[in-house]
Motif scaffolding. Structure first.
Motif, PDB file in Angstrom:
ATOM      1  N   PRO A   1      16.386 -53.945 -65.891  1.00  0.00           N
ATOM      2  CA  PRO A   1      15.383 -54.328 -66.876  1.00  0.00           C
ATOM      3  C   PRO A   1      14.126 -54.950 -66.426  1.00  0.00           C
ATOM      4  O   PRO A   1      14.294 -55.453 -65.499  1.00  0.00           O
ATOM      5  CB  PRO A   1      16.379 -55.547 -67.658  1.00  0.00           C
ATOM      6  N   GLY A   2      13.100 -54.504 -67.289  1.00  0.00           N
ATOM      7  CA  GLY A   2      11.734 -54.903 -66.713  1.00  0.00           C
ATOM      8  C   GLY A   2      11.066 -54.170 -65.642  1.00  0.00           C
ATOM      9  O   GLY A   2      10.186 -54.645 -65.180  1.00  0.00           O
ATOM     10  N   ARG A   3      11.769 -53.247 -65.354  1.00  0.00           N
ATOM     11  CA  ARG A   3      11.239 -52.192 -64.211  1.00  0.00           C
ATOM     12  C   ARG A   3      11.220 -51.029 -64.839  1.00  0.00           C
ATOM     13  O   ARG A   3      11.870 -50.330 -65.489  1.00  0.00           O
ATOM     14  CB  ARG A   3      12.061 -52.338 -63.106  1.00  0.00           C
ATOM     15  N   ALA A   4      10.097 -49.880 -64.353  1.00  0.00           N
ATOM     16  CA  ALA A   4      10.221 -48.573 -64.241  1.00  0.00           C
ATOM     17  C   ALA A   4       9.452 -47.796 -62.931  1.00  0.00           C
ATOM     18  O   ALA A   4       8.960 -48.675 -62.253  1.00  0.00           O
ATOM     19  CB  ALA A   4       9.127 -48.286 -65.487  1.00  0.00           C
ATOM     20  N   LEU A   5       9.989 -46.590 -62.923  1.00  0.00           N
ATOM     21  CA  LEU A   5       9.479 -45.772 -61.839  1.00  0.00           C
ATOM     22  C   LEU A   5       8.316 -44.896 -62.207  1.00  0.00           C
ATOM     23  O   LEU A   5       8.513 -44.272 -63.359  1.00  0.00           O
ATOM     24  CB  LEU A   5      10.356 -45.090 -61.128  1.00  0.00           C
ATOM     25  N   LEU A   6       7.031 -45.134 -61.855  1.00  0.00           N
ATOM     26  CA  LEU A   6       5.916 -44.143 -62.284  1.00  0.00           C
ATOM     27  C   LEU A   6       5.827 -42.988 -61.138  1.00  0.00           C
ATOM     28  O   LEU A   6       5.585 -43.249 -60.075  1.00  0.00           O
ATOM     29  CB  LEU A   6       4.804 -45.102 -62.233  1.00  0.00           C
TER      30      LEU A   6
ATOM     31  N   GLY B   1       8.026 -41.940 -56.027  1.00  0.00           N
ATOM     32  CA  GLY B   1       7.079 -42.730 -57.042  1.00  0.00           C
ATOM     33  C   GLY B   1       6.921 -44.335 -56.509  1.00  0.00           C
ATOM     34  O   GLY B   1       6.953 -44.876 -55.319  1.00  0.00           O
ATOM     35  N   ARG B   2       6.292 -45.005 -57.685  1.00  0.00           N
ATOM     36  CA  ARG B   2       6.052 -46.426 -57.342  1.00  0.00           C
ATOM     37  C   ARG B   2       6.836 -47.373 -58.307  1.00  0.00           C
ATOM     38  O   ARG B   2       6.711 -46.758 -59.620  1.00  0.00           O
ATOM     39  CB  ARG B   2       4.466 -46.198 -57.590  1.00  0.00           C
ATOM     40  N   LEU B   3       7.369 -48.315 -57.761  1.00  0.00           N
ATOM     41  CA  LEU B   3       8.133 -49.250 -58.843  1.00  0.00           C
ATOM     42  C   LEU B   3       7.057 -50.258 -59.726  1.00  0.00           C
ATOM     43  O   LEU B   3       5.899 -50.855 -58.864  1.00  0.00           O
ATOM     44  CB  LEU B   3       9.062 -50.185 -57.909  1.00  0.00           C
ATOM     45  N   VAL B   4       7.206 -50.127 -61.028  1.00  0.00           N
ATOM     46  CA  VAL B   4       6.033 -50.836 -61.758  1.00  0.00           C
ATOM     47  C   VAL B   4       6.951 -51.632 -62.583  1.00  0.00           C
ATOM     48  O   VAL B   4       8.034 -51.517 -62.968  1.00  0.00           O
ATOM     49  CB  VAL B   4       5.173 -50.005 -62.482  1.00  0.00           C
ATOM     50  N   VAL B   5       6.319 -52.754 -62.921  1.00  0.00           N
ATOM     51  CA  VAL B   5       6.730 -53.736 -64.195  1.00  0.00           C
ATOM     52  C   VAL B   5       5.749 -53.120 -65.381  1.00  0.00           C
ATOM     53  O   VAL B   5       4.492 -53.437 -65.489  1.00  0.00           O
ATOM     54  CB  VAL B   5       6.265 -55.162 -63.949  1.00  0.00           C
ATOM     55  N   PRO B   6       6.404 -52.525 -66.296  1.00  0.00           N
ATOM     56  CA  PRO B   6       5.847 -52.053 -67.463  1.00  0.00           C
ATOM     57  C   PRO B   6       5.141 -52.918 -68.404  1.00  0.00           C
ATOM     58  O   PRO B   6       5.803 -54.026 -68.622  1.00  0.00           O
ATOM     59  CB  PRO B   6       6.974 -51.182 -68.211  1.00  0.00           C
ATOM     60  N   PHE B   7       4.059 -52.887 -69.053  1.00  0.00           N
ATOM     61  CA  PHE B   7       3.461 -53.835 -70.004  1.00  0.00           C
ATOM     62  C   PHE B   7       4.337 -53.790 -71.050  1.00  0.00           C
ATOM     63  O   PHE B   7       4.738 -52.790 -71.563  1.00  0.00           O
ATOM     64  CB  PHE B   7       2.014 -53.097 -70.316  1.00  0.00           C
ATOM     65  N   SER B   8       4.559 -54.891 -71.626  1.00  0.00           N
ATOM     66  CA  SER B   8       5.170 -55.072 -72.955  1.00  0.00           C
ATOM     67  C   SER B   8       4.378 -55.851 -73.967  1.00  0.00           C
ATOM     68  O   SER B   8       3.295 -56.629 -73.441  1.00  0.00           O
ATOM     69  CB  SER B   8       6.466 -56.026 -72.463  1.00  0.00           C
ATOM     70  N   ARG B   9       4.723 -56.113 -75.082  1.00  0.00           N
ATOM     71  CA  ARG B   9       4.032 -56.584 -76.073  1.00  0.00           C
ATOM     72  C   ARG B   9       4.037 -58.246 -75.780  1.00  0.00           C
ATOM     73  O   ARG B   9       5.243 -58.599 -75.352  1.00  0.00           O
ATOM     74  CB  ARG B   9       4.619 -56.575 -77.523  1.00  0.00           C
ATOM     75  N   PRO B  10       3.051 -58.924 -76.001  1.00  0.00           N
ATOM     76  CA  PRO B  10       3.089 -60.369 -75.824  1.00  0.00           C
ATOM     77  C   PRO B  10       4.191 -61.051 -76.823  1.00  0.00           C
ATOM     78  O   PRO B  10       4.319 -60.130 -78.073  1.00  0.00           O
ATOM     79  CB  PRO B  10       1.573 -60.853 -76.176  1.00  0.00           C
TER      80      PRO B  10
END
Length: 806
Positions: free
Chosen positions: A762-767, A777-786
């Protein structure tokens, strides 16, 4: 009885007039005291002796050079204290061990007397009691908890360690590194090997002059000791060689073992002396802060005050001798407090230009929030360059890569100046020393994947070369056992960590035969600069933190270094939002999707240029995929891009799109996407495109980028995605992918075997960018709605392109 009369006269001479009268009476008494019948005059003289001895007993017991080891038995049940040389003036031995109750009482009396008679923390006690498994010392437990009794050995191996500790005391005393004394109390040895007895004998021969006193129960041949021989229910005492005990070598009067002290007295005295020792040994947190902050010179190393022990202040160093530290301790054992003591102490002694801190916490906790600005408190420690709170393993790996790159840069500069040491480098350029602290570092090395193997290789390089370039590691953990990635490299890495620091509950930081960490209490720490070897331990007491002092120091350093920016902070648990993106991170044609898990936490995006394949697929059923797509659209439209949007999920926020397509018009609209337009689609797996629709989609993917038309699509089902783009034939037409909750075993068939180790969470994605990434790839924390943000309401007819364009 010439031995007794001389001892008594010598002992009483400094007291009062009664002692003088007792001396004269003792001369009259002589050896006739034990003849029969007894002369009444002699009995009167005996009473005078007894009265004089009683009057001076309190003063004599306070003398650290004399110990009341029993009572000399006179006539009619009368007795006087037996006082023997002890401490710096003599050892004491008995022919039987502490399994005899009188000897056990002697052990407790001797320990309490020796501790009370010296300055607080001027004496360390080490015990051996293998026959009764420590029962002789049980009533003295408070002294053990306070660290005054440093060890009680109950088996042969621990007994050898205890003797080694006493031997190290002699060596340190000779080297003038210690000024305190050590009392080695052998309550019982059991079936100890002869070699151990010989080592104790050697200690007795040299110990008096070098800070060691021995009480050897069951060791009647102990050198330079007054020896108490059990003869039935009485005792005979033999003089030590050259001791001023009497003119003969044996006391003529019979002696009784000391009476067992009242248990409540022993318990109360042990508690009192323990509290006294704690009060004397414990510094306050404010004591760790020097009077002249930032006055240290890092050229030859870093030094920090961490606490105090019996020998005085305990200072630790980062230098060529102790370049890296290994710290261990159970949860709740004080590890976080100790690390804060060290780091705040360093920050107060060295300027940010001389010291840089990289701080990683790999588990839930707030170990390093005291270094960063928060909503509650904007102050921070300017020495901190990067801080990870609940760090991802990949973030830790990025920090290690940065430190290795910094070593390479420093190496090149050192070659230019012709120097091979950090001190030589500082003579030319003011590089700071770097201290990297990784709390619960075993998480970084968990498993047998790419991250673990890369981290081990980087740690090994830093451990071997760091001292030369001013880069130091502090690895803290509950245990280092069972880390699979370390099997082949454990010795090569931790062999570079001579400084071992063990808090209560530490299991694997010290050598297997060193159980010093099991004998300390909360607030104490074992410091060992010999790689954890038994016998090289120093037990110190360190203070608890003080929030007021910490805040005052942060504010003081903030004022002194106003130009130093706050550290970059990676919060492993916190969502990220596009609203936090910096102006320089928003660029035309760049779809921002989240933040990279990297040292600088840069915004992660995908460039929509005119190269073939510059389309992006978001893959996975995690709802954050739709929110990341909303952020990408907002970033694009904020820089003037034209974005058409279609929502096939019913939950997307299309307010940032410049045009909206009705879901039932989507298939037809695919063939009408104008040049220079981005199509953003939520839930493409629900489009149910027919053959004509799939062809239009594939044409857009293949030819669109060349005319500035791109697709940003979210597919919640991987199989549907591959069918829509045409399988392997269309793979190169979508160069970008943001992979959410799809495991590596599922995506490797499409993206390649290098992605087999991807483990979604949860809270992680692979770009993935096929045009830029070559290794997973690169590990990212995807943007979410405030939080609290929800899609805005729609008006009737507003979801068609035609009505939106009017």
């Amino acid at each position: 009885m010439p031995g007794f009369q001389t001892a008594l006269v010598n002992a009483a001479a400094a007291c009062d007039a009664a002692a003088s009268r007792a001396g004269l009476a003792a001369e009259r008494l002589g050896d006739a005291a034990f003849q029969t019948p007894v002369d009444p005059a002699l009995l009167a003289a005996e009473r005078q002796i007894s009265d004089a001895a009683a009057a001076s007993a309190q003063q004599l017991r306070a003398d650290p050079e004399l110990l009341q080891a029993g009572r000399v038995v006179l006539h009619e049940g009368r007795s006087v204290p037996l006082l023997v040389p002890f401490g710096a003036r003599g050892h004491l031995a008995t022919s039987v061990d502490a399994r005899v109750e009188g000897v056990a009482a002697l052990v407790r009396t001797a320990v309490l007397h020796a501790v009370a008679a010296r300055e607080p923390n001027g004496l360390r006690v080490v015990g051996i009691d293998t026959a009764t498994l420590g029962a002789s010392f049980a009533p003295l437990r408070p002294l053990a908890d306070a660290g005054v009794i440093e060890a009680v050995a109950t088996d042969a191996r621990a007994a050898a360690d205890a003797v080694a500790l006493a031997e190290s005391q002699v060596a340190e005393h000779i080297a003038r590194r210690r000024t305190d004394r050590l009392l080695l109390v052998v309550a019982s040895l059991g079936d100890a090997p002869r070699t151990l007895v010989e080592r104790i004998d050697a200690l007795a021969r040299s110990g008096l002059a070098h800070g060691v006193t021995v009480l050897g129960c069951g060791l009647p041949d102990l050198p330079q000791a007054a020896v108490m021989h059990a003869v039935g229910d009485r005792v005979e005492i033999t003089n030590p060689p050259a001791a001023p005990f009497g003119r003969g070598d044996r006391l003529a009067a019979p002696v009784a073992w000391p009476d067992a002290p009242d248990p409540s007295f022993v318990a109360g005295e042990a508690v009192r002396l323990a509290e006294r020792a704690k009060a004397a040994a414990t510094l306050t947190f404010g004591d760790l802060i020097p009077a002249a902050p930032e006055s240290g010179d890092p050229a030859r190393g870093l030094e920090v005050l961490i606490g105090r022990d019996a020998a005085g202040e305990v200072r630790l160093r980062f230098d060529d001798a102790t370049p890296h530290w290994l710290v261990g301790g159970r949860t709740g054992g004080g590890k976080t407090v100790f690390l804060l003591d060290v780091l705040y102490g360093l920050a107060s002694r060295y300027a940010p230009s001389d010291l840089a801190l990289f701080l990683l916490d790999f588990k839930e906790g707030v170990s390093f929030t005291e270094f960063i600005p928060t909503e509650r408190d904007p102050s921070f420690i300017p020495h901190a360059r990067a801080v990870g709170v609940e760090s991802d393993r990949e973030y830790g790996l990025a920090v290690l890569k940065t430190l290795n790159e910094e070593m390479t840069r420093r190496s090149n500069v050192m070659k230019r100046y012709g120097t091979n040491s950090f001190a030589g480098l500082r003579g030319h350029e003011a590089y700071p020393r770097i201290v990297c602290v990784a709390d619960e570092f075993q998480v970084l090395l968990a498993g047998n994947d790419r991250v673990a193997s890369e981290a081990v290789a980087l740690l090994e390089n830093l451990a071997r070369k760091g001292r030369s370039y001013g880069v130091h590691l502090v690895l803290a953990s509950q245990t280092i056992s069972g880390i699979e990635a370390l099997w082949a490299k454990k010795d090569s890495i931790f062999g570079q960590f001579p400084m071992r620091i063990a808090l209560p509950g530490a299991r694997t930081v010290l050598e297997p035969n060193n159980d010093a960490a099991a004998r300390i209490s909360l607030g104490q720490v074992v410091v060992n600069t010999e790689g954890g070897t038994a016998g090289a331990d120093r037990v110190a007491r360190f203070p608890d933190t003080d929030p007021e002092v910490m805040l005052r120091l942060r504010e003081q350093l903030g004022r002194a270094h106003a130009g130093v920016g706050a550290p970059r902070v990676f919060y492993g648990y916190r969502p990220v939002h596009l609203a936090d993106a910096l102006p320089g991170e928003r660029k035309p044609g760049r779809a921002l999707l989240g933040r990279e898990v990297s040292l600088h936490l840069a915004a992660a995006g995908f460039d929509l240029d005119r190269r073939p394949g510059r389309n992006l697929a978001i893959l996975g059923s995690d709802p954050v995929g739709g929110e990341a797509l909303e952020a990408a659209v907002e970033a694009l439209t904020g820089n003037g891009a034209q974005v058409w949007g279609v929502d096939l999920t019913g939950h997307a926020d299309l307010r940032r799109t410049t045009a909206r397509i009705a879901p039932d018009a989507f298939a037809a609209a695919l063939a009408e996407i104008p040049d220079g337009t981005v199509l953003a689609a939520w839930g493409l797996d629900a489009a149910a495109l027919d053959t004509k629709g799939q062809k239009a989609l594939r044409d857009l993917l293949r030819t669109g980028p060349a005319r500035g038309a791109h697709l940003l699509g979210w597919w919640r089902n991987l199989r549907r995605y591959t069918d829509d783009i045409g399988g392997t034939a269309g793979r190169e037409d979508v160069a970008g992918a943001l992979v959410l909750n799809l495991p590596g075993s599922e995506i490797m068939g499409h993206f390649g075997p290098q992605f087999q180790h991807w483990h979604p969470r949860p809270g992680r994605a692979l770009l993935v960018d096929r045009h830029a990434d070559t290794a997973g790839g690169r590990l990212v924390v995807p943007f979410s709605r405030p939080e609290g943000h929800a899609p805005g309401p729609r008006r009737s007819g507003e979801d068609t392109i035609e009505r939106t364009r009017q």
